[in-house]
Design a protein around this motif. Structure first.
Motif, PDB file in Angstrom:
ATOM      1  N   ASN A  67       0.794  -1.228   0.000  1.00 56.43           N
ATOM      2  CA  ASN A  67       0.000   0.000   0.000  1.00 56.43           C
ATOM      3  C   ASN A  67       0.824   1.276   0.000  1.00 56.43           C
ATOM      4  OD1 ASN A  67      -2.587  -0.937  -0.241  1.00 56.43           O
ATOM      5  ND2 ASN A  67      -2.960  -1.075   1.971  1.00 56.43           N
ATOM      6  N   ASP A  68       1.911   1.311   0.754  1.00 52.51           N
ATOM      7  CA  ASP A  68       2.631   2.563   0.978  1.00 52.51           C
ATOM      8  C   ASP A  68       3.904   2.696   0.156  1.00 52.51           C
ATOM      9  OD1 ASP A  68       0.718   3.353   2.871  1.00 52.51           O
ATOM     10  OD2 ASP A  68       1.745   2.223   4.457  1.00 52.51           O
ATOM     11  N   LEU A  69       4.076   1.873  -0.863  1.00 47.60           N
ATOM     12  CA  LEU A  69       5.284   1.981  -1.683  1.00 47.60           C
ATOM     13  C   LEU A  69       5.266   3.289  -2.478  1.00 47.60           C
ATOM     14  CD1 LEU A  69       5.682  -1.657  -3.064  1.00 47.60           C
ATOM     15  CD2 LEU A  69       6.919  -0.569  -1.174  1.00 47.60           C
ATOM     16  N   PRO A  70       6.434   3.935  -2.631  1.00 41.59           N
ATOM     17  CA  PRO A  70       6.494   5.237  -3.308  1.00 41.59           C
ATOM     18  C   PRO A  70       6.654   5.129  -4.818  1.00 41.59           C
ATOM     19  CG  PRO A  70       8.625   4.740  -2.346  1.00 41.59           C
ATOM     20  CD  PRO A  70       7.714   3.592  -1.978  1.00 41.59           C
ATOM     21  N   PHE A  71       6.305   3.995  -5.400  1.00 47.06           N
ATOM     22  CA  PHE A  71       6.402   3.807  -6.844  1.00 47.06           C
ATOM     23  C   PHE A  71       5.289   2.855  -7.271  1.00 47.06           C
ATOM     24  CE2 PHE A  71       9.892   1.735  -4.492  1.00 47.06           C
ATOM     25  CZ  PHE A  71       9.433   0.435  -4.468  1.00 47.06           C
ATOM     26  N   PRO A  72       4.897   2.900  -8.546  1.00 46.37           N
ATOM     27  CA  PRO A  72       3.803   2.023  -9.012  1.00 46.37           C
ATOM     28  C   PRO A  72       4.206   0.552  -9.021  1.00 46.37           C
ATOM     29  CG  PRO A  72       4.752   3.253 -10.836  1.00 46.37           C
ATOM     30  CD  PRO A  72       5.372   3.811  -9.599  1.00 46.37           C
ATOM     31  N   VAL A  73       3.201  -0.303  -8.857  1.00 44.52           N
ATOM     32  CA  VAL A  73       3.418  -1.748  -8.816  1.00 44.52           C
ATOM     33  C   VAL A  73       2.600  -2.412  -9.921  1.00 44.52           C
ATOM     34  CG1 VAL A  73       3.244  -3.844  -7.413  1.00 44.52           C
ATOM     35  CG2 VAL A  73       3.766  -1.641  -6.321  1.00 44.52           C
ATOM     36  N   HIS A  74       3.256  -3.275 -10.698  1.00 45.23           N
ATOM     37  CA  HIS A  74       2.584  -4.064 -11.730  1.00 45.23           C
ATOM     38  C   HIS A  74       2.603  -5.524 -11.281  1.00 45.23           C
ATOM     39  CE1 HIS A  74       2.571  -0.668 -14.524  1.00 45.23           C
ATOM     40  NE2 HIS A  74       3.793  -0.421 -14.098  1.00 45.23           N
ATOM     41  N   VAL A  75       1.422  -6.106 -11.145  1.00 41.57           N
ATOM     42  CA  VAL A  75       1.290  -7.446 -10.572  1.00 41.57           C
ATOM     43  C   VAL A  75       0.944  -8.442 -11.671  1.00 41.57           C
ATOM     44  CG1 VAL A  75       0.155  -8.818  -8.798  1.00 41.57           C
ATOM     45  CG2 VAL A  75       0.523  -6.380  -8.426  1.00 41.57           C
ATOM     46  N   MET A  76       1.709  -9.520 -11.744  1.00 42.65           N
ATOM     47  CA  MET A  76       1.512 -10.552 -12.743  1.00 42.65           C
ATOM     48  C   MET A  76       1.026 -11.839 -12.087  1.00 42.65           C
ATOM     49  SD  MET A  76       5.032  -9.880 -14.867  1.00 42.65           S
ATOM     50  CE  MET A  76       4.792 -11.328 -15.910  1.00 42.65           C
ATOM     51  N   VAL A  77       0.417 -12.677 -12.889  1.00 42.11           N
ATOM     52  CA  VAL A  77      -0.142 -13.923 -12.385  1.00 42.11           C
ATOM     53  C   VAL A  77       0.851 -15.067 -12.591  1.00 42.11           C
ATOM     54  CG1 VAL A  77      -1.318 -14.615 -14.535  1.00 42.11           C
ATOM     55  CG2 VAL A  77      -2.300 -15.233 -12.326  1.00 42.11           C
TER      56      VAL A  77
END
Length: 283
Positions: A67-77
């Motif tokens: 939640n609090d990361l200072p950069f965007p997250v791309h989640v893969m399956v």
């Protein structure tokens, strides 16, 4: 641009553990290091097996950690995940008209492609004709753009027999067909194996980032389901992550394990002569 990669977190493997399961502890440690280390990522790619059972609770607990990361997250399956569970916890993830969670975007002159290699109920990879055609179309439309591909399953044989595909599996053939002649692809980065690996596929460098969850033991001996030979399968080696550095021309990957280690040298005046000499050599 710096792309951080974490893979194979397996939240929910031991969800009854108190006060907190080992995989969640290891994930917290990697995230803490990722935020504190001196190279600020422009994004984080989580390349599959985010959960161990694909359940909604484990996905929600993982999303809470991010939640609090200072950069965007791309989640893969990955093969332990579920598409619906991932989408519920990470609703910004794009789902194509074909139902797969694959996407592509350009940032800082680099085309970043995130592939979906899940086939529910199957441990190994999958890459059907629809995914082959999607990837081929993306690469055809971006022939002049340097490209990096992320996928959960490595399309190569590592020698760790119980984790490996056959080299002639249909999904690997389909991936090769999509990549044929696409020399703009600079690298393929994977997870799944739970060990660091360097290889090549269709002339493209392939790397595997070590897992956040406990690692697979390095044992290249043949294995048989008929003979349980007491070999080590999973170890408590430290978790790790990768940083993929794109400078506009070259893509270079660094790996770091996470643990309690000491700094043996700091850059102070006593080391200036060494740095000056290295600068002089570079001209």
């Amino acid at each position: 641009m710096i792309i951080a990669q974490m893979t194979d977190i397996h939240i929910g493997f031991d969800r009854e553990a108190r006060p907190e399961e080992l995989n969640r502890q290891r994930c917290r440690a990697v995230l803490a290091r990722l935020v504190k280390q001196p190279n600020t990522p422009d994004m984080l790619v989580l390349s599959g097996d985010i959960t161990d059972r694909g359940d909604a609770e484990s996905f929600a607990r993982t999303a809470e950690l991010l939640n609090d990361l200072p950069f965007p997250v791309h989640v893969m399956v990955g093969n332990h995940d579920s598409r619906d569970g991932l989408l519920a916890a990470f609703p910004h993830t794009l789902r194509g008209e074909d139902g797969f969670l694959h996407t592509a975007f350009v940032q800082d002159g680099l085309l970043v492609v995130l592939l979906d290699t899940l086939e529910p109920g199957r441990h190994g990879g999958a890459f059907c004709a629809a995914r082959r055609d999607w990837l081929r179309g993306v690469l055809e439309a971006n022939r002049a753009t340097p490209t990096v591909i992320f996928m959960h399953h490595p399309p190569v044989v590592s020698g760790i027999e119980w984790m490996d595909p056959r080299p002639d599996e249909a999904w690997i053939v389909n991936l090769a067909a999509a990549l044929d002649g696409m020399d703009q692809v600079q690298a393929i980065h994977c997870g799944h194996l739970h060990r660091q690996l360097a290889a090549s596929f269709c002339g493209i460098p392939v790397s595997v980032t070590p897992s956040v969850a406990p690692l697979v033991s390095l044992d290249l001996r043949p294995i048989s389901s008929a003979v349980p030979d007491a070999r080590a399968l999973i170890t408590t080696e430290p978790p790790a992550y990768a940083l993929h550095h794109w400078d506009g021309t070259r893509l270079v990957t660094h790996y770091e394990t996470v643990g309690d280690w000491q700094v043996l040298a700091y850059y102070g005046p006593h080391l200036q002569p060494m740095i000056r000499e290295m600068e002089r050599e570079r001209g």
